[in-house]
Design an enzyme around this catalytic site. Structure first.
Site, PDB file in Angstrom:
ATOM      1  N   LYS A 206       0.802  -1.232  -0.052  1.00  0.00           N
ATOM      2  CA  LYS A 206      -0.021   0.135  -0.029  1.00  0.00           C
ATOM      3  C   LYS A 206       0.933   1.403  -0.097  1.00  0.00           C
ATOM      4  O   LYS A 206       0.654   2.284  -1.004  1.00  0.00           O
ATOM      5  CB  LYS A 206      -1.124   0.153   1.243  1.00  0.00           C
ATOM      6  N   GLU A 212      10.773  -4.352   4.332  1.00  0.00           N
ATOM      7  CA  GLU A 212      10.857  -5.768   3.760  1.00  0.00           C
ATOM      8  C   GLU A 212      10.493  -5.968   2.711  1.00  0.00           C
ATOM      9  O   GLU A 212      11.178  -6.502   1.850  1.00  0.00           O
ATOM     10  CB  GLU A 212      10.040  -6.702   4.974  1.00  0.00           C
ATOM     11  N   GLY A 266      -4.555  -2.010   5.284  1.00  0.00           N
ATOM     12  CA  GLY A 266      -3.875  -3.116   4.746  1.00  0.00           C
ATOM     13  C   GLY A 266      -4.470  -4.409   5.030  1.00  0.00           C
ATOM     14  O   GLY A 266      -4.369  -5.358   4.185  1.00  0.00           O
ATOM     15  N   ARG A 267      -4.818  -4.442   6.266  1.00  0.00           N
ATOM     16  CA  ARG A 267      -5.315  -5.843   6.825  1.00  0.00           C
ATOM     17  C   ARG A 267      -7.003  -5.953   6.271  1.00  0.00           C
ATOM     18  O   ARG A 267      -7.173  -7.211   6.426  1.00  0.00           O
ATOM     19  CB  ARG A 267      -5.434  -5.861   8.220  1.00  0.00           C
ATOM     20  N   GLU A 352      -3.904  -6.460  15.118  1.00  0.00           N
ATOM     21  CA  GLU A 352      -3.630  -5.198  14.467  1.00  0.00           C
ATOM     22  C   GLU A 352      -4.840  -3.951  14.840  1.00  0.00           C
ATOM     23  O   GLU A 352      -4.618  -2.785  15.017  1.00  0.00           O
ATOM     24  CB  GLU A 352      -2.885  -5.229  13.343  1.00  0.00           C
ATOM     25  N   HIS A 383      -3.186 -33.414  18.683  1.00  0.00           N
ATOM     26  CA  HIS A 383      -1.998 -34.178  19.044  1.00  0.00           C
ATOM     27  C   HIS A 383      -0.959 -33.288  19.385  1.00  0.00           C
ATOM     28  O   HIS A 383       0.140 -33.975  19.403  1.00  0.00           O
ATOM     29  CB  HIS A 383      -1.754 -35.065  17.683  1.00  0.00           C
ATOM     30  N   LYS A 511       9.865  -0.346  14.061  1.00  0.00           N
ATOM     31  CA  LYS A 511      10.349  -0.193  12.762  1.00  0.00           C
ATOM     32  C   LYS A 511      11.221   0.930  12.853  1.00  0.00           C
ATOM     33  O   LYS A 511      12.351   0.610  12.212  1.00  0.00           O
ATOM     34  CB  LYS A 511       9.069   0.489  11.960  1.00  0.00           C
TER      35      LYS A 511
HETATM   36  O1  F6P Z   1       3.863  -2.748   9.788  1.00  0.00           O
HETATM   37  C1  F6P Z   1       2.295  -2.910   9.632  1.00  0.00           C
HETATM   38  C2  F6P Z   1       1.895  -2.567   8.291  1.00  0.00           C
HETATM   39  O2  F6P Z   1       1.670  -1.318   8.318  1.00  0.00           O
HETATM   40  C3  F6P Z   1       0.406  -3.190   8.131  1.00  0.00           C
HETATM   41  O3  F6P Z   1      -0.655  -2.254   8.622  1.00  0.00           O
HETATM   42  C4  F6P Z   1       0.449  -3.309   6.483  1.00  0.00           C
HETATM   43  O4  F6P Z   1      -0.577  -4.254   6.399  1.00  0.00           O
HETATM   44  C5  F6P Z   1       1.765  -3.929   6.517  1.00  0.00           C
HETATM   45  O5  F6P Z   1       2.375  -3.140   7.211  1.00  0.00           O
HETATM   46  C6  F6P Z   1       2.284  -3.942   4.974  1.00  0.00           C
HETATM   47  O6  F6P Z   1       2.275  -2.419   4.544  1.00  0.00           O
HETATM   48  P1  F6P Z   1       2.347  -2.113   2.980  1.00  0.00           P
HETATM   49  O7  F6P Z   1       1.355  -2.795   2.312  1.00  0.00           O
HETATM   50  O8  F6P Z   1       2.327  -0.615   3.021  1.00  0.00           O
HETATM   51  O9  F6P Z   1       3.805  -2.575   2.538  1.00  0.00           O
END
Ligand code: F6P
Length: 544
Positions: A206, A212, A266-267, A352, A383, A511
């Site tokens: 987004k 990452e 995002g979620r 979240e 199990h 972060k």
């Molecule tokens: O660090 C959490 C977050 O901001 C989430 O809310 C989001 O879904 C995820 O990182 C990934 O964010 P993006 O889609 O902006 O890479």
């Protein structure tokens, strides 16, 4: 204070009621005639049995009164009306709009956004179909056989969960891979399976600034250029983001950019172009069915009375369990292996969203919020960790989830799974008493002293609350319904707790600190900001 849950008359009544009910075991409640009819609700092909919670008709009435006092109906309307429900970011939360055109125009800041959403969806589905049919070719003319989704959090969990859940609906023509974790292991594993000429990368972010995702995407890009050259990047990388300039910089071709909007969290975003990998895997018709399932739930959520409203009931029972019965976590136990990522997906959705310590107006909450969500396919769990659930000291609630028609061709085996589900829910609720254990051992001919010694070890306290959610089958429509059910459940819980479920400031602190730690780890002269173990890590890293 309006936001003071503790002052709500229904809350106070619920506290008194919880005390009055505290001596009653769930096994006794389950003996009440008509309990299943009183505490189950069906909507379409989804049935919720919430009779195995420590509730009575009075509990339910009080919980519904609480929902009224916490203005749940008005807040549902506010959500659908596009009001600013995310106060700290000054945004509405309009993910429902992505599930399909609602009948009235959808106005945001005076503009009807329906057409934009639809246009973007059609572009996304067109690309998905072109890849599925082989019409879309890579730079060398080869057919796309591999799609790599690079994203994390909401740009990974929902789409992975859905693609895994809908395994039976996937095309065999295109393999979908996922890269989320920063450590490079997934990327390394994927890149040995993906011939560059037959691979499409989706950079799903987004914001397009997630560390990452940026690292993984850049590493994939570098690898790709090494294979096919820079000119081919435009044909093999697409992106989903709100961040145009960052996509420019990365080299994403204009026609390969899919829009997001800041009013989609995002979620909550798998319904948007973030779901491109889902659409490639299952096709546009099934993707539309997924949206239709979500829409069906929304319609139900918006119109059903509180007492018949599945997300409302799930939320109220969850609040009752957590706040008034003392459960400290929620196990998600699917009895269909295709739902094996559902708990991971729900962890982000619930934790979240509702992991907040202040009310909407910034006051510290005086009640517990958010829920620790965890889980695994239930049969596997039986199990391993079920021992603790049955006989340990933890206080938990559980959601059992299963389609009645299994996802595998082995229907007989699925029925065994369903039998296990029923048995476990009953065992959690009823337990196994000392008297029953003693009688069992005596009947087996054990000596009295042996009976006395062993029987306590066979006791299952029981009294553990659970819901059973059954779907007729697991298909795109029912999955859409299920996902939206939990989304809206989370919203109702946030209304009861008086918190904002649509921001996530809590992810930011770590972060920011990670950037500093990375600098320290790379520095020739690290400072005291690097904790002692960081110095060891730095040393070992330099040695290797
Ligand atoms: O660090 C959490 C977050 O901001 C989430 O809310 C989001 O879904 C995820 O990182 C990934 O964010 P993006 O889609 O902006 O890479």
């Amino acid at each position: 204070m309006a936001d003071d849950l503790l002052q709500a008359p229904a809350w106070k009544a619920l506290q008194r009621h919880a005390t009055a009910l505290s001596g009653t075991h769930l096994r006794d409640l389950l003996e009440q005639p008509g309990r299943f009819a009183a505490f189950s609700r069906q909507q379409g092909d989804c049935l919720l049995d919430f009779s195995r919670n420590r509730i009575t008709a009075d509990t339910l009435n009080l919980l519904i009164a609480l929902a009224g006092e916490r203005e749940v109906p008005g807040r549902i309307e506010a959500l659908f009306a596009g009001e600013v429900v995310n106060g700290t970011e000054n945004r509405p939360a309009q993910h429902m709009a992505l599930r399909g055109p609602p009948s009235p125009p959808l106005l945001l800041k005076g503009a009807d956004i329906r057409l934009e959403i639809e246009a973007e969806r059609e572009r996304m589905l067109d690309l998905a179909e072109a890849i599925r049919t082989g019409e879309y070719r890579g730079a060398t003319g080869e057919r796309i056989r591999h799609v790599v989704n690079i994203g994390i959090g909401g740009s990974d969990l929902g789409l992975v969960m859905a693609i895994e859940a809908l395994h039976e609906f996937r095309t065999p023509e295109v393999q979908i891979h996922y890269v989320s974790n920063v450590d490079g292991t997934q990327l390394a594993d994927v890149l040995v399976q993906t011939p560059a000429a037959a691979t499409l990368f989706i950079v799903c972010s987004k914001t397009f600034v997630t560390w990452e995702t940026a690292l993984n995407a850049n590493a994939a890009r570098t690898w790709f250029i090494g294979q096919l050259g820079e000119a081919a990047v435009a044909r093999h990388f697409v992106a989903v983001s709100v961040n145009g300039p960052a996509m420019d910089k990365f080299g994403i071709a204009e026609e390969h950019r899919f829009r997001m909007w800041d009013w989609v969290g995002g979620r909550y975003s798998l319904w948007s172009s973030i779901g491109l990998a889902i659409a490639i895997a299952i096709g546009s018709e099934h993707f539309r069915a997924l949206l239709a399932g979500g829409r069906e739930l929304d319609e139900h959520f918006r119109t059903a009375p509180l007492a018949d409203n599945l997300p409302v009931l799930l939320a109220l029972v969850a609040v009752w369990n957590q706040n008034l019965q003392g459960t400290t976590s929620q196990a998600i136990l699917p009895y269909d292996g295709r739902l094996h990522r559902f708990a991971a997906y729900l962890q982000q959705l619930e934790m979240e969203s509702n992991g907040k310590g202040v009310t909407r107006d910034g006051q510290p909450v005086q009640w517990s919020t958010g829920t620790v969500i965890w889980g695994e396919p239930g049969n596997n769990g039986q199990h391993s960790f079920f021992q603790l659930l049955h006989q340990g000291t933890a206080s938990f609630a559980a959601d059992f989830i299963a389609p009645v028609e299994g996802s595998s061709p082995y229907a007989d085996q699925h029925l065994v799974g369903l039998a296990n589900l029923l048995a476990q829910a009953e065992a959690f609720a009823r337990g196994y008493t000392l008297e029953a254990a003693q009688a069992e051992l005596t009947a087996k001919g054990k000596a009295p002293a042996e009976v006395t010694r062993i029987a306590p070890h066979k006791v299952h306290p029981g009294n553990h609350p659970s819901n059973i959610l059954v779907l007729r089958r697991l298909d795109p429509r029912s999955l859409g319904f299920l996902i939206a059910l939990y989304e809206q459940k989370v919203y109702v819980q946030s209304c009861i707790w008086g918190i904002n479920p649509f921001d996530q400031w809590g992810v930011e602190l770590g972060k920011g600190m990670a950037v500093g730690m990375h600098d320290e780890l790379q520095s020739a002269t690290p400072t005291s900001a690097l904790p002692p173990i960081g110095h060891v890590i730095r040393q070992w890293s330099n040695d290797s």
